[in-house]
Design an enzyme around this catalytic site. Sequence first.
Site, mmCIF file in Angstrom:
data_model
loop_
_atom_site.group_PDB
_atom_site.id
_atom_site.type_symbol
_atom_site.label_atom_id
_atom_site.label_comp_id
_atom_site.label_asym_id
_atom_site.label_seq_id
_atom_site.Cartn_x
_atom_site.Cartn_y
_atom_site.Cartn_z
ATOM 1 N N THR A 1 -8.837 -3.613 7.117
ATOM 2 C CA THR A 1 -8.593 -3.529 5.680
ATOM 3 C C THR A 1 -9.375 -4.639 4.986
ATOM 4 O O THR A 1 -9.161 -5.820 5.257
ATOM 5 C CB THR A 1 -7.093 -3.662 5.374
ATOM 6 O OG1 THR A 1 -6.373 -2.650 6.091
ATOM 7 C CG2 THR A 1 -6.830 -3.509 3.884
ATOM 8 N N ASP B 1 -8.637 -0.457 2.374
ATOM 9 C CA ASP B 1 -9.152 -1.249 1.261
ATOM 10 C C ASP B 1 -8.022 -1.865 0.454
ATOM 11 O O ASP B 1 -6.888 -1.395 0.491
ATOM 12 C CB ASP B 1 -9.963 -0.359 0.321
ATOM 13 C CG ASP B 1 -9.060 0.622 -0.416
ATOM 14 O OD1 ASP B 1 -8.625 0.299 -1.541
ATOM 15 O OD2 ASP B 1 -8.747 1.695 0.135
ATOM 16 N N GLY C 1 -4.342 3.799 -0.420
ATOM 17 C CA GLY C 1 -5.382 3.006 0.228
ATOM 18 C C GLY C 1 -4.798 2.167 1.341
ATOM 19 O O GLY C 1 -3.886 2.591 2.043
ATOM 20 N N GLU C 2 -5.348 0.987 1.532
ATOM 21 C CA GLU C 2 -4.931 0.024 2.554
ATOM 22 C C GLU C 2 -5.310 0.447 3.976
ATOM 23 O O GLU C 2 -5.316 -0.363 4.887
ATOM 24 C CB GLU C 2 -3.411 -0.239 2.521
ATOM 25 C CG GLU C 2 -2.884 -0.769 1.221
ATOM 26 C CD GLU C 2 -1.379 -1.018 1.253
ATOM 27 O OE1 GLU C 2 -0.749 -0.870 2.332
ATOM 28 O OE2 GLU C 2 -0.815 -1.357 0.190
ATOM 29 N N GLY C 3 -5.580 1.739 4.189
ATOM 30 C CA GLY C 3 -5.742 2.287 5.528
ATOM 31 C C GLY C 3 -4.554 3.129 5.945
ATOM 32 O O GLY C 3 -4.465 3.559 7.098
#
EC number: 2.4.2.21
Length: 352
Positions: free
Chosen positions: A64, A175, A317-319
């Site tokens: 991330t 992200d 997001g974040e993965g």
Amino acid sequence: MELLNATLAKIYGLDKEAMVKAQAHQDILIKPQGSLGKLEAIVVQLAGIQGDAKPKTAKKAIITMAGDHGIIDEKFHNWPKEVTVQMLQNFAHGGAAINVLSRQVGARNVVVALGVATPMAADPNIINRNIAPGTNNMVHGPAMTREQAVKAIEVGIEIVNAEVKKGLDLVGTGDMGIGNTSPSAAICSVITGRSLEDVTGRGTGASDEQMKLKRNAIAKAISLNNPDAKDAIDVLSKVGGYEIGGLAGVILGAAANRVAVVVDGFISGAAALIAYTICPQVKDFMFAAHQSVEPGHRILLEHMGLDAILKMDMRLGEGTGAALAMNIIEAANRIQHEMASFADAGVSEKQS
């Protein structure tokens, strides 16, 4: 450019022989041929990536990357930039959604600061590779220099190379960055040729008025900077973000190491689009984790010819989507390793 060029030189196509063997094994398992659909296609692609008809998926990581964006100065965002570093701290200490979902799938979290604006204390769980305190406001000029764009990509390559040394079968992209749907929409519009109306979404919940401001700001940035759609580094430098460049490097570096990449949502998708424009061969190494509710995500996946594994109405997001999709990929591979064949099980095969 030296590391980037060396990485590109190592990327080559899928191992067709391993793929044929993987499919042949699928075809003798106790099921009608092709009846597991995309699960079969997933494991055959994995075989081609790893060069092994029975690939491995045990060692997983989600990288991330975080960056801030000067375009938030245009005042159409709902969250202050300080949230980026605050969320990084949560990632580092296990409290965010990505941490929960990574634990579920058994993936290690790699947290990288690449262009964070707010000063932060040293933390052993955060890799601080800050290139700059966020991008410049692309409405008034390039988001970064070309040299900084290359540096972002090469940091991503360095990060994934380090993870490969620890042992890596699958890598997911993630992200964090307030304002990062704006550069992602810009990248998507420039490279795919689609209009901003088609590719721009509400991000973290923009109102109708904020959406007008957002589209207008992105349009100004594209008009002023005039990025070259055929030169991904030019696009990244003019309307991109540091974390987007870093994730593009992760994708390229993973492909060079024959590691499958599980690409998360819209921001990761923009990074994948940068990587794909630099080296179309990387498509073979990517799994699209899910289709985000951001409209540009579907468009950029179509541009690259990728089908999303999941459709869960996600936009965090974040993965997080990558972590969820890893469950499906690992399930596909367990079928390859653990399911009995007709001969093993004593089951009669289909009559010809």
